[in-house]
Design a protein around this motif. Sequence first.
Motif, PDB file in Angstrom:
ATOM      1  N   CYS A 169      -5.099  12.992   1.960  1.00 37.37           N
ATOM      2  CA  CYS A 169      -4.615  11.879   1.142  1.00 37.37           C
ATOM      3  C   CYS A 169      -3.116  12.041   0.986  1.00 37.37           C
ATOM      4  N   LEU A 170      -2.373  11.065   1.450  1.00 32.33           N
ATOM      5  CA  LEU A 170      -0.925  11.157   1.484  1.00 32.33           C
ATOM      6  C   LEU A 170      -0.290   9.997   0.744  1.00 32.33           C
ATOM      7  N   HIS A 171       0.555  10.328  -0.225  1.00 31.10           N
ATOM      8  CA  HIS A 171       1.365   9.299  -0.882  1.00 31.10           C
ATOM      9  C   HIS A 171       2.503   8.991   0.079  1.00 31.10           C
ATOM     10  N   LYS A 172       2.770   7.709   0.320  1.00 31.54           N
ATOM     11  CA  LYS A 172       3.751   7.334   1.337  1.00 31.54           C
ATOM     12  C   LYS A 172       5.178   7.754   1.010  1.00 31.54           C
ATOM     13  N   ASP A 173       5.462   8.090  -0.251  1.00 24.53           N
ATOM     14  CA  ASP A 173       6.800   8.594  -0.557  1.00 24.53           C
ATOM     15  C   ASP A 173       6.887  10.108  -0.336  1.00 24.53           C
ATOM     16  N   PHE A 174       5.819  10.684   0.190  1.00 23.40           N
ATOM     17  CA  PHE A 174       5.711  12.112   0.495  1.00 23.40           C
ATOM     18  C   PHE A 174       5.793  12.985  -0.751  1.00 23.40           C
ATOM     19  N   SER A 175       5.518  12.400  -1.921  1.00 23.00           N
ATOM     20  CA  SER A 175       5.558  13.191  -3.147  1.00 23.00           C
ATOM     21  C   SER A 175       4.307  14.031  -3.314  1.00 23.00           C
ATOM     22  N   SER A 176       3.205  13.632  -2.699  1.00 17.46           N
ATOM     23  CA  SER A 176       2.011  14.461  -2.826  1.00 17.46           C
ATOM     24  C   SER A 176       1.125  14.333  -1.594  1.00 17.46           C
ATOM     25  N   LEU A 177       0.479  15.426  -1.332  1.00 15.37           N
ATOM     26  CA  LEU A 177      -0.454  15.537  -0.215  1.00 15.37           C
ATOM     27  C   LEU A 177      -1.653  16.317  -0.739  1.00 15.37           C
ATOM     28  N   HIS A 178      -2.833  15.734  -0.626  1.00 15.12           N
ATOM     29  CA  HIS A 178      -4.054  16.416  -1.059  1.00 15.12           C
ATOM     30  C   HIS A 178      -4.990  16.548   0.130  1.00 15.12           C
ATOM     31  N   VAL A 179      -5.598  17.714   0.239  1.00  9.81           N
ATOM     32  CA  VAL A 179      -6.562  17.982   1.294  1.00  9.81           C
ATOM     33  C   VAL A 179      -7.890  18.327   0.626  1.00  9.81           C
ATOM     34  N   PHE A 180      -8.951  17.709   1.128  1.00  5.24           N
ATOM     35  CA  PHE A 180     -10.296  17.982   0.649  1.00  5.24           C
ATOM     36  C   PHE A 180     -11.119  18.496   1.821  1.00  5.24           C
ATOM     37  N   TRP A 181     -11.829  19.583   1.624  1.00  4.18           N
ATOM     38  CA  TRP A 181     -12.766  20.102   2.613  1.00  4.18           C
ATOM     39  C   TRP A 181     -14.155  19.821   2.070  1.00  4.18           C
ATOM     40  N   LEU A 182     -14.994  19.178   2.883  1.00  3.87           N
ATOM     41  CA  LEU A 182     -16.312  18.733   2.448  1.00  3.87           C
ATOM     42  C   LEU A 182     -17.394  19.383   3.282  1.00  3.87           C
ATOM     43  N   ASN A 229       0.835  -1.203   0.000  1.00  3.60           N
ATOM     44  CA  ASN A 229       0.000   0.000   0.000  1.00  3.60           C
ATOM     45  C   ASN A 229       0.868   1.250   0.000  1.00  3.60           C
ATOM     46  N   HIS A 230       0.635   2.108  -0.993  1.00  5.01           N
ATOM     47  CA  HIS A 230       1.472   3.280  -1.180  1.00  5.01           C
ATOM     48  C   HIS A 230       0.764   4.597  -0.875  1.00  5.01           C
ATOM     49  N   SER A 231      -0.456   4.532  -0.394  1.00  6.92           N
ATOM     50  CA  SER A 231      -1.204   5.757  -0.156  1.00  6.92           C
ATOM     51  C   SER A 231      -2.118   5.572   1.051  1.00  6.92           C
ATOM     52  N   GLU A 232      -2.282   6.639   1.815  1.00  4.89           N
ATOM     53  CA  GLU A 232      -3.181   6.600   2.971  1.00  4.89           C
ATOM     54  C   GLU A 232      -4.188   7.730   2.886  1.00  4.89           C
ATOM     55  N   LEU A 233      -5.357   7.459   3.391  1.00  3.80           N
ATOM     56  CA  LEU A 233      -6.412   8.460   3.446  1.00  3.80           C
ATOM     57  C   LEU A 233      -6.870   8.562   4.894  1.00  3.80           C
ATOM     58  N   PHE A 234      -6.939   9.787   5.376  1.00  4.43           N
ATOM     59  CA  PHE A 234      -7.445  10.067   6.714  1.00  4.43           C
ATOM     60  C   PHE A 234      -8.667  10.966   6.566  1.00  4.43           C
ATOM     61  N   GLY A 235      -9.672  10.733   7.361  1.00 11.46           N
ATOM     62  CA  GLY A 235     -10.877  11.558   7.327  1.00 11.46           C
ATOM     63  C   GLY A 235     -11.224  12.053   8.716  1.00 11.46           C
ATOM     64  N   HIS A 236     -11.815  13.243   8.752  1.00  6.06           N
ATOM     65  CA  HIS A 236     -12.251  13.831  10.019  1.00  6.06           C
ATOM     66  C   HIS A 236     -13.560  14.567   9.757  1.00  6.06           C
ATOM     67  N   PHE A 237     -14.625  14.112  10.388  1.00  9.79           N
ATOM     68  CA  PHE A 237     -15.948  14.698  10.209  1.00  9.79           C
ATOM     69  C   PHE A 237     -16.402  15.312  11.530  1.00  9.79           C
ATOM     70  N   THR A 238     -16.906  16.530  11.456  1.00  9.81           N
ATOM     71  CA  THR A 238     -17.360  17.222  12.664  1.00  9.81           C
ATOM     72  C   THR A 238     -18.852  17.518  12.553  1.00  9.81           C
ATOM     73  N   TYR A 239     -19.479  17.604  13.711  1.00 19.04           N
ATOM     74  CA  TYR A 239     -20.918  17.820  13.792  1.00 19.04           C
ATOM     75  C   TYR A 239     -21.195  19.217  14.332  1.00 19.04           C
ATOM     76  N   ASP A 240     -22.146  19.880  13.722  1.00 20.82           N
ATOM     77  CA  ASP A 240     -22.547  21.212  14.150  1.00 20.82           C
ATOM     78  C   ASP A 240     -23.204  21.148  15.529  1.00 20.82           C
ATOM     79  N   ASP A 241     -22.992  22.183  16.330  1.00 15.53           N
ATOM     80  CA  ASP A 241     -23.576  22.237  17.678  1.00 15.53           C
ATOM     81  C   ASP A 241     -25.094  22.226  17.653  1.00 15.53           C
ATOM     82  N   SER A 242     -25.698  22.580  16.534  1.00 14.73           N
ATOM     83  CA  SER A 242     -27.155  22.621  16.454  1.00 14.73           C
ATOM     84  C   SER A 242     -27.785  21.227  16.402  1.00 14.73           C
TER      85      SER A 242
END
Length: 140
Positions: free
Chosen positions: A90-103, A4-17
């Motif tokens: 999203c991180l390539h394990k060779d540190f060649s690329s890092l992508h961030v997505f805001w959803l 495996n050469h790539s990892e994906l991490f996710g973080h979801f937050t909930y509104d106080d409402s």
Amino acid sequence: MDKNHSELFGHFTYDDSLTYEALLAAEELLIDEIEPLLQRGGAEHLDFTPLGDALMLECVFEEHRLYVYRKIAMEIAAMLPDGVNGRLLCLHKDFSSLHVFWLRPGAWVEEERPLPETPSETLKVHHVSPKDTVSSSDEE
């Protein structure tokens, strides 16, 4: 050897409402919908971690395929309930690329962030000497 050469991490937050019941329903929806989506994209070793006011996820992919990550971001944004926002790293394990997505419900933004080979000259350098390190016998 790790295939495996790539990892994906996710973080979801909930509104106080959101009520507690709505938060639990949103969390269940996220896990139930995101897990098969990631598996269809080729994800392995999926791990979801509920934190009460957030949900974290982590998984690996054989290859770092940006089009797959974009499809995942698009589909998650399309199914996010009101009051829930997320981020994907999203991180390539060779540190060649890092992508961030805001959803957010119905929309997503992407940015590629470079990971330089050397640190910025403006960063503070912390110096250590061999006596500052702890050997395994010192820990016992």
